[in-house]
Design an enzyme around this catalytic site. Sequence first.
Site, PDB file in Angstrom:
ATOM      1  N   GLY A 290       0.809  -1.219   0.000  1.00 56.22           N
ATOM      2  CA  GLY A 290       0.000   0.000   0.000  1.00 56.22           C
ATOM      3  C   GLY A 290       0.838   1.263   0.000  1.00 56.22           C
ATOM      4  N   ASP A 291       0.168   2.405  -0.196  1.00 55.74           N
ATOM      5  CA  ASP A 291       0.793   3.727  -0.153  1.00 55.74           C
ATOM      6  C   ASP A 291       1.888   3.922  -1.202  1.00 55.74           C
ATOM      7  OD1 ASP A 291      -0.866   4.193   2.019  1.00 55.74           O
ATOM      8  OD2 ASP A 291       0.634   3.521   3.459  1.00 55.74           O
TER       9      ASP A 291
ATOM     10  N   LYS B  17      -0.652   5.558  -5.463  1.00 54.02           N
ATOM     11  CA  LYS B  17      -1.713   5.259  -6.450  1.00 54.02           C
ATOM     12  C   LYS B  17      -2.590   6.484  -6.727  1.00 54.02           C
ATOM     13  CE  LYS B  17      -3.149   2.098  -3.588  1.00 54.02           C
ATOM     14  NZ  LYS B  17      -2.036   2.070  -2.612  1.00 54.02           N
TER      15      LYS B  17
ATOM     16  N   LYS C  39      -1.981   9.714  -6.634  1.00 48.37           N
ATOM     17  CA  LYS C  39      -1.335  10.664  -7.548  1.00 48.37           C
ATOM     18  C   LYS C  39      -1.353  10.127  -8.980  1.00 48.37           C
ATOM     19  CE  LYS C  39       2.959  12.227  -9.296  1.00 48.37           C
ATOM     20  NZ  LYS C  39       4.208  12.949  -9.227  1.00 48.37           N
TER      21      LYS C  39
ATOM     22  N   ALA D  35      -8.094   3.030   3.097  1.00 44.90           N
ATOM     23  CA  ALA D  35      -7.221   3.648   2.097  1.00 44.90           C
ATOM     24  C   ALA D  35      -7.058   5.132   2.391  1.00 44.90           C
ATOM     25  CB  ALA D  35      -7.843   3.466   0.711  1.00 44.90           C
ATOM     26  N   GLY D  36      -5.901   5.653   2.003  1.00 42.68           N
ATOM     27  CA  GLY D  36      -5.662   7.099   2.046  1.00 42.68           C
ATOM     28  C   GLY D  36      -4.862   7.440   0.807  1.00 42.68           C
ATOM     29  N   HIS D  37      -5.515   8.084  -0.157  1.00 43.06           N
ATOM     30  CA  HIS D  37      -4.865   8.371  -1.443  1.00 43.06           C
ATOM     31  C   HIS D  37      -4.631   9.875  -1.545  1.00 43.06           C
ATOM     32  CE1 HIS D  37      -6.519   4.366  -3.278  1.00 43.06           C
ATOM     33  NE2 HIS D  37      -5.745   4.188  -2.227  1.00 43.06           N
TER      34      HIS D  37
ATOM     35  N   GLN E 120      -4.993  -0.271  -1.158  1.00 38.34           N
ATOM     36  CA  GLN E 120      -4.001  -1.150  -0.509  1.00 38.34           C
ATOM     37  C   GLN E 120      -2.967  -1.606  -1.555  1.00 38.34           C
ATOM     38  OE1 GLN E 120      -7.648  -2.014   0.432  1.00 38.34           O
ATOM     39  NE2 GLN E 120      -7.151  -0.245   1.636  1.00 38.34           N
TER      40      GLN E 120
ATOM     41  N   THR F 116      -5.253  -7.167   4.457  1.00 37.22           N
ATOM     42  CA  THR F 116      -6.589  -6.578   4.583  1.00 37.22           C
ATOM     43  C   THR F 116      -7.612  -7.648   4.219  1.00 37.22           C
ATOM     44  OG1 THR F 116      -7.938  -4.643   4.087  1.00 37.22           O
ATOM     45  CG2 THR F 116      -6.667  -5.566   2.242  1.00 37.22           C
TER      46      THR F 116
ATOM     47  N   ALA G 272      -1.266   8.106   5.552  1.00 42.72           N
ATOM     48  CA  ALA G 272      -2.220   9.139   5.132  1.00 42.72           C
ATOM     49  C   ALA G 272      -3.566   8.970   5.836  1.00 42.72           C
ATOM     50  CB  ALA G 272      -2.407   9.088   3.616  1.00 42.72           C
TER      51      ALA G 272
ATOM     52  N   THR H 108      -3.901   7.073   9.109  1.00 40.33           N
ATOM     53  CA  THR H 108      -3.779   7.005  10.569  1.00 40.33           C
ATOM     54  C   THR H 108      -2.630   7.858  11.112  1.00 40.33           C
ATOM     55  OG1 THR H 108      -2.330   5.091  10.352  1.00 40.33           O
ATOM     56  CG2 THR H 108      -4.682   4.630  10.633  1.00 40.33           C
TER      57      THR H 108
ATOM     58  N   LYS I 248       8.285   8.000  -6.136  1.00 38.62           N
ATOM     59  CA  LYS I 248       9.183   8.412  -5.057  1.00 38.62           C
ATOM     60  C   LYS I 248      10.655   8.154  -5.370  1.00 38.62           C
ATOM     61  CE  LYS I 248       7.093   9.037  -1.119  1.00 38.62           C
ATOM     62  NZ  LYS I 248       6.251   9.045   0.093  1.00 38.62           N
TER      63      LYS I 248
ATOM     64  N   GLY J 178       8.379  13.370  -7.441  1.00 41.00           N
ATOM     65  CA  GLY J 178       7.898  14.345  -6.463  1.00 41.00           C
ATOM     66  C   GLY J 178       6.397  14.163  -6.321  1.00 41.00           C
TER      67      GLY J 178
HETATM   68  P1  GDP Z   1      -1.554   5.741  -2.040  1.00 39.75           P
HETATM   69  O1  GDP Z   1      -2.297   5.214  -0.869  1.00 39.75           O
HETATM   70  O2  GDP Z   1      -0.947   4.669  -2.877  1.00 39.75           O
HETATM   71  O3  GDP Z   1      -2.366   6.694  -2.885  1.00 39.75           O
HETATM   72  O4  GDP Z   1      -0.331   6.580  -1.461  1.00 39.75           O
HETATM   73  P2  GDP Z   1      -0.380   7.609  -0.213  1.00 39.75           P
HETATM   74  O5  GDP Z   1      -1.062   8.851  -0.631  1.00 39.75           O
HETATM   75  O6  GDP Z   1      -0.870   6.935   1.011  1.00 39.75           O
HETATM   76  O7  GDP Z   1       1.171   7.820   0.040  1.00 39.75           O
HETATM   77  C1  GDP Z   1       2.010   8.309  -0.954  1.00 39.75           C
HETATM   78  C2  GDP Z   1       2.709   9.570  -0.425  1.00 39.75           C
HETATM   79  O8  GDP Z   1       3.797   9.877  -1.265  1.00 39.75           O
HETATM   80  C3  GDP Z   1       1.815  10.804  -0.458  1.00 39.75           C
HETATM   81  O9  GDP Z   1       2.194  11.657   0.576  1.00 39.75           O
HETATM   82  C4  GDP Z   1       2.138  11.428  -1.812  1.00 39.75           C
HETATM   83  O10 GDP Z   1       1.898  12.827  -1.837  1.00 39.75           O
HETATM   84  C5  GDP Z   1       3.605  11.142  -1.918  1.00 39.75           C
HETATM   85  N1  GDP Z   1       4.132  10.940  -3.278  1.00 39.75           N
HETATM   86  C6  GDP Z   1       3.546  10.337  -4.337  1.00 39.75           C
HETATM   87  N2  GDP Z   1       4.427  10.264  -5.377  1.00 39.75           N
HETATM   88  C7  GDP Z   1       5.569  10.828  -4.932  1.00 39.75           C
HETATM   89  C8  GDP Z   1       6.855  11.020  -5.515  1.00 39.75           C
HETATM   90  O11 GDP Z   1       7.131  10.640  -6.647  1.00 39.75           O
HETATM   91  N3  GDP Z   1       7.806  11.622  -4.737  1.00 39.75           N
HETATM   92  C9  GDP Z   1       7.557  12.042  -3.457  1.00 39.75           C
HETATM   93  N4  GDP Z   1       8.537  12.618  -2.776  1.00 39.75           N
HETATM   94  N5  GDP Z   1       6.356  11.871  -2.879  1.00 39.75           N
HETATM   95  C10 GDP Z   1       5.381  11.258  -3.607  1.00 39.75           C
HETATM   96  P1  IMO Z   2      -3.843   2.585   0.591  1.00 36.85           P
HETATM   97  O1  IMO Z   2      -4.997   2.395  -0.357  1.00 36.85           O
HETATM   98  C1  IMO Z   2      -1.233   0.892   3.614  1.00 36.85           C
HETATM   99  C2  IMO Z   2      -2.942  -2.101   6.300  1.00 36.85           C
HETATM  100  C3  IMO Z   2      -3.121  -1.740   7.755  1.00 36.85           C
HETATM  101  C4  IMO Z   2      -2.984  -3.100   8.401  1.00 36.85           C
HETATM  102  C5  IMO Z   2      -3.653  -4.033   7.391  1.00 36.85           C
HETATM  103  C6  IMO Z   2      -5.108  -4.341   7.694  1.00 36.85           C
HETATM  104  O2  IMO Z   2      -3.736   3.955   1.128  1.00 36.85           O
HETATM  105  O3  IMO Z   2      -2.587   2.066   0.000  1.00 36.85           O
HETATM  106  P2  IMO Z   2      -7.393  -2.980   7.696  1.00 36.85           P
HETATM  107  O4  IMO Z   2      -7.701  -1.596   8.139  1.00 36.85           O
HETATM  108  O5  IMO Z   2      -7.608  -3.212   6.243  1.00 36.85           O
HETATM  109  O6  IMO Z   2      -8.023  -4.021   8.558  1.00 36.85           O
HETATM  110  O7  IMO Z   2      -5.803  -3.148   7.958  1.00 36.85           O
HETATM  111  O8  IMO Z   2      -3.577  -3.356   6.128  1.00 36.85           O
HETATM  112  N1  IMO Z   2      -3.581  -1.166   5.344  1.00 36.85           N
HETATM  113  C7  IMO Z   2      -2.905  -0.314   4.576  1.00 36.85           C
HETATM  114  N2  IMO Z   2      -1.590  -0.026   4.528  1.00 36.85           N
HETATM  115  N3  IMO Z   2      -2.078   1.497   2.774  1.00 36.85           N
HETATM  116  C8  IMO Z   2      -3.391   1.202   2.788  1.00 36.85           C
HETATM  117  O9  IMO Z   2      -4.255   1.685   1.864  1.00 36.85           O
HETATM  118  C9  IMO Z   2      -3.868   0.292   3.752  1.00 36.85           C
HETATM  119  N4  IMO Z   2      -5.094  -0.202   4.063  1.00 36.85           N
HETATM  120  C10 IMO Z   2      -4.898  -1.104   5.030  1.00 36.85           C
HETATM  121  O10 IMO Z   2      -2.133  -0.849   8.194  1.00 36.85           O
HETATM  122  O11 IMO Z   2      -1.624  -3.463   8.480  1.00 36.85           O
HETATM  123 MG    MG Z   3      -2.322   5.418   1.211  1.00 34.66          MG
END
Ligand code: GDP
Ligand code: IMO
Ligand code: MG
Length: 421
Positions: A11-12, A15, A17, A38-40, A221, A236, A296, A298, A328, A411
């Site tokens: 995860g994270d 996606k 962006k 999720a936190g996008h 995720q 998850t 993003a 928690t 990144k 970035g």
């Molecule tokens: P997602 O859950 O897959 O959408 O990703 P998140 O938003 O949870 O976490 C990605 C983090 O990396 C966020 O803070 C974005 O703003 C940041 N981010 C995304 N792409 C880049 C990148 O290419 N470089 C940097 N430095 N940050 C990025």
């Molecule tokens: P995005 O879409 C990162 C992790 C939690 C925990 C496990 C189970 O932003 O990539 P849950 O709440 O589903 O019962 O948690 O999965 N987890 C994530 N880690 N990014 C996420 O979503 C996540 N959604 C759940 O931290 O380990």
């Molecule tokens: Mg996320």
Amino acid sequence: MVDVILGLQWGDEGKGKIVDFFAPSYDIIARFQGGPNAGHTLYVRDKKIVLHQIPSGIFHDKAINLIGNGVVLDVVTLKKECETVASFGVDYTKNLYISKRTNLILPTHRALDKASESLKGNDKIGSTLKGIGPAYMDKTGRNALRVGDLLDKNFTSQYIKLRLKHQKLLDSMHFDEDISAWEDEFFEGIEFMRKFKIVNGEYFINDKISQGKKVLAEGAQGSMLDVDFGTFPFVTSSNTISAGVCTGLGVAPQKIKEVIGVTKAYCTRVGGGPFPTELNDETGEKLRKVGNEFGATTGRPRRCGWIDLVALKFACIINGVTQLVMTKADVLDAFDELKVCNAYKIDGVEQQEVPYQMSKVAIDPVYKSAEGWNTDTTKLTNYISLPVTMKNYVSNINSYLGVDIKYISNGPGRDQIIPVL
Ligand code: GDP
Ligand code: IMO
Ligand code: MG
């Protein structure tokens, strides 16, 4: 025709962006699984916004955004999120659609999540406590309330029946917190739901596909958190992989064309569970600091480590990834030396397969060193100008995975993304 964007790690991966970047080429952006766990993160007019349930195409006027049947929906979070996007001038009543078959997260699901996690002792999953597991359990247990049920005049009595069932479970788990405030918010959220276009998502999307419209399915995720193929039980509760698109939207497999896998240039994980390349040292700390690796949803610090090609290859196989996006890359700008894991040593034997139940196996990652580029790449805008060492890092990953990185994100900004030539 449906293309998919999904995460290949834990995860994270960035996606949100990437979906926001690709969205202008699509007519419909559809979330197919997960929920407010999720936190996008997106940047809109240089302002940061984190979406939990609304698809990441919401800021593009022409796109329809669909919350698919595979999602578990928390109406309270949805209401808050809608208010946020409205403050950016988005008319969500116009371009946000919700499938009737989408399952609802109830206040008692959140309570059950909390109660079950607190009973887990040392083996905590590290759930986001958004009620995801219990809501999916009610789906497969055939008890759930779904968005379409809101249209039924018996909705409240159905709710009360299920609530009583949940209360018995909560009592057996000695959960005694008062959740009446959550329930008040829930019923406000239920009223709010009447603003939306509630549709038969599967007909809606298939009609659009027949009309030649382009659909982008947005994953939440990552593949290593998939309930079947991830690091079970530290996963998850949904299928995060491309197969989840078929069940989560009601589209047939032959409608899926590109599967765009997103990976960070390194690796992170938030919550419990195995993470072979984790760095519990100053290098891990540096990745967390430079990459601003805090959840993003928690705010928890993310665990950080080097890129793991064994796990990535596994994810490419089960998803049928056709192209990669590496995010990144700029976070690695200030390293002399990088490491890439290209095998696992288990009981002294090197292997290139992800073992069954990673959590019960001692994995010693085998690394190959790569030269760092030690240059600020955040202002670069084309592939030619990228450091040769970064290009080598990319081509080494491509050849191991047998799939090519087509874009490098350098970035968090909307424009910080470079097509690979
Ligand atoms: P997602 O859950 O897959 O959408 O990703 P998140 O938003 O949870 O976490 C990605 C983090 O990396 C966020 O803070 C974005 O703003 C940041 N981010 C995304 N792409 C880049 C990148 O290419 N470089 C940097 N430095 N940050 C990025
Ligand atoms: P995005 O879409 C990162 C992790 C939690 C925990 C496990 C189970 O932003 O990539 P849950 O709440 O589903 O019962 O948690 O999965 N987890 C994530 N880690 N990014 C996420 O979503 C996540 N959604 C759940 O931290 O380990
Ligand atoms: Mg996320």
